[in-house]
Scaffold this motif. Structure first.
Motif, mmCIF file in Angstrom:
data_model
loop_
_atom_site.group_PDB
_atom_site.id
_atom_site.type_symbol
_atom_site.label_atom_id
_atom_site.label_comp_id
_atom_site.label_asym_id
_atom_site.label_seq_id
_atom_site.Cartn_x
_atom_site.Cartn_y
_atom_site.Cartn_z
ATOM 1 N N ASN A 9 -3.162 26.778 -17.138
ATOM 2 C CA ASN A 9 -1.808 26.225 -17.173
ATOM 3 C C ASN A 9 -1.032 26.626 -15.925
ATOM 4 N N ILE A 10 0.044 25.907 -15.701
ATOM 5 C CA ILE A 10 1.013 26.237 -14.663
ATOM 6 C C ILE A 10 2.370 26.271 -15.355
ATOM 7 N N LEU A 11 3.086 27.369 -15.173
ATOM 8 C CA LEU A 11 4.373 27.555 -15.832
ATOM 9 C C LEU A 11 5.461 27.789 -14.793
ATOM 10 N N VAL A 12 6.612 27.196 -15.024
ATOM 11 C CA VAL A 12 7.813 27.517 -14.266
ATOM 12 C C VAL A 12 8.871 27.850 -15.306
ATOM 13 N N LEU A 13 9.321 29.106 -15.296
ATOM 14 C CA LEU A 13 10.302 29.575 -16.258
ATOM 15 C C LEU A 13 11.553 30.018 -15.522
ATOM 16 N N ASP A 14 12.686 29.974 -16.211
ATOM 17 C CA ASP A 14 13.922 30.434 -15.592
ATOM 18 C C ASP A 14 14.042 31.952 -15.745
ATOM 19 N N SER A 15 15.180 32.507 -15.336
ATOM 20 C CA SER A 15 15.359 33.964 -15.344
ATOM 21 C C SER A 15 15.477 34.542 -16.749
ATOM 22 N N GLU A 16 15.587 33.698 -17.762
ATOM 23 C CA GLU A 16 15.637 34.163 -19.148
ATOM 24 C C GLU A 16 14.338 33.875 -19.893
ATOM 25 N N GLY A 17 13.357 33.307 -19.216
ATOM 26 C CA GLY A 17 12.074 33.017 -19.834
ATOM 27 C C GLY A 17 11.990 31.658 -20.505
ATOM 28 N N LYS A 18 12.978 30.823 -20.280
ATOM 29 C CA LYS A 18 12.976 29.481 -20.866
ATOM 30 C C LYS A 18 12.218 28.516 -19.954
ATOM 31 N N VAL A 20 11.237 25.597 -17.627
ATOM 32 C CA VAL A 20 11.787 24.649 -16.666
ATOM 33 C C VAL A 20 10.792 23.505 -16.537
ATOM 34 N N ALA A 21 9.520 23.886 -16.348
ATOM 35 C CA ALA A 21 8.432 22.909 -16.306
ATOM 36 C C ALA A 21 7.149 23.645 -16.667
ATOM 37 N N VAL A 22 6.351 23.040 -17.524
ATOM 38 C CA VAL A 22 5.063 23.624 -17.891
ATOM 39 C C VAL A 22 4.019 22.522 -17.965
ATOM 40 N N LYS A 23 2.780 22.885 -17.636
ATOM 41 C CA LYS A 23 1.663 21.964 -17.767
ATOM 42 C C LYS A 23 0.462 22.761 -18.247
ATOM 43 N N TYR A 24 -0.044 22.383 -19.422
ATOM 44 C CA TYR A 24 -1.233 23.008 -19.989
ATOM 45 C C TYR A 24 -2.400 22.046 -19.779
ATOM 46 N N TYR A 25 -3.481 22.550 -19.224
ATOM 47 C CA TYR A 25 -4.648 21.724 -18.954
ATOM 48 C C TYR A 25 -5.731 21.868 -20.024
ATOM 49 N N GLU A 28 -7.471 23.901 -26.046
ATOM 50 C CA GLU A 28 -8.357 24.788 -26.796
ATOM 51 C C GLU A 28 -7.750 26.173 -26.969
ATOM 52 N N ASP A 29 -7.105 26.680 -25.934
ATOM 53 C CA ASP A 29 -6.552 28.028 -25.967
ATOM 54 C C ASP A 29 -5.221 28.105 -26.705
ATOM 55 N N TRP A 30 -4.410 27.083 -26.576
ATOM 56 C CA TRP A 30 -3.103 27.039 -27.224
ATOM 57 C C TRP A 30 -2.952 25.679 -27.904
ATOM 58 N N PRO A 31 -3.437 25.548 -29.141
ATOM 59 C CA PRO A 31 -3.485 24.232 -29.789
ATOM 60 C C PRO A 31 -2.130 23.686 -30.240
ATOM 61 N N THR A 32 -1.148 24.565 -30.464
ATOM 62 C CA THR A 32 0.148 24.094 -30.960
ATOM 63 C C THR A 32 1.248 24.428 -29.963
ATOM 64 N N ASN A 33 2.362 23.763 -30.115
ATOM 65 C CA ASN A 33 3.509 24.037 -29.260
ATOM 66 C C ASN A 33 4.026 25.457 -29.492
ATOM 67 N N GLY A 34 3.966 25.919 -30.739
ATOM 68 C CA GLY A 34 4.389 27.284 -31.046
ATOM 69 C C GLY A 34 3.528 28.321 -30.350
ATOM 70 N N ALA A 35 2.220 28.075 -30.276
ATOM 71 C CA ALA A 35 1.316 28.990 -29.581
ATOM 72 C C ALA A 35 1.615 29.002 -28.081
ATOM 73 N N LYS A 36 1.937 27.849 -27.537
ATOM 74 C CA LYS A 36 2.277 27.769 -26.108
ATOM 75 C C LYS A 36 3.557 28.538 -25.818
ATOM 76 N N LYS A 41 6.439 33.400 -23.752
ATOM 77 C CA LYS A 41 7.314 34.543 -24.000
ATOM 78 C C LYS A 41 6.591 35.855 -23.672
ATOM 79 N N THR A 42 5.326 35.957 -24.069
ATOM 80 C CA THR A 42 4.542 37.155 -23.772
ATOM 81 C C THR A 42 4.396 37.358 -22.270
ATOM 82 N N VAL A 43 4.068 36.299 -21.568
ATOM 83 C CA VAL A 43 3.905 36.378 -20.114
ATOM 84 C C VAL A 43 5.215 36.795 -19.456
ATOM 85 N N PHE A 44 6.305 36.200 -19.879
ATOM 86 C CA PHE A 44 7.592 36.514 -19.269
ATOM 87 C C PHE A 44 7.998 37.965 -19.534
ATOM 88 N N THR A 45 7.870 38.427 -20.776
ATOM 89 C CA THR A 45 8.314 39.785 -21.098
ATOM 90 C C THR A 45 7.467 40.852 -20.395
#
Length: 106
Positions: A9-18, A20-25, A28-36, A41-45
């Motif tokens: 994946n490629i993630l662009v998050l703002d300074s609060e972890g929200k 901005v733009a995300v792309k999951y390729y 299999e690894d993150w099947p639901t939006n909640g998992a993504k 959140k884990t990566v940001f924290t």
């Protein structure tokens, strides 16, 4: 090991972890939006207190190699599997970062 490196994946998050733009390729690894969102959140924290402003940093979270860079209030992340080459992922990050920079300057 695969012959061709794979970006998860490629993630662009703002300074609060929200998002901005995300792309999951791979779903299999993150099947639901909640998992993504939980992964984001884990990566940001785990990375937001580091100083990745001058050069890209590399970390490993949940058996994923993550290369990241911060610019102003945007946080750029590129994720690959645990067997991926960090230099290839860093090149993808730099290319994406440069492309965004060119688009926003115009």
């Amino acid at each position: 090991m695969q012959a061709c490196p794979q970006v998860k994946n490629i993630l662009v998050l703002d300074s609060e972890g929200k998002r901005v733009a995300v792309k999951y390729y791979s779903d299999e690894d993150w099947p639901t939006n909640g998992a993504k969102e939980a992964f984001e959140k884990t990566v940001f924290t785990k990375t937001h207190k580091t100083n990745a402003r001058t050069e890209a940093e590399v970390t490993m979270i949940d058996s994923y190699v993550i290369v990241y860079k911060f610019v102003e209030d945007l946080h750029f992340f590129v994720t690959g599997g645990e067997d991926q080459n960090e230099l290839i992922l860093a090149s993808v990050l730099q290319g994406f970062f440069d492309a965004v920079g060119i688009l926003l300057r115009s």
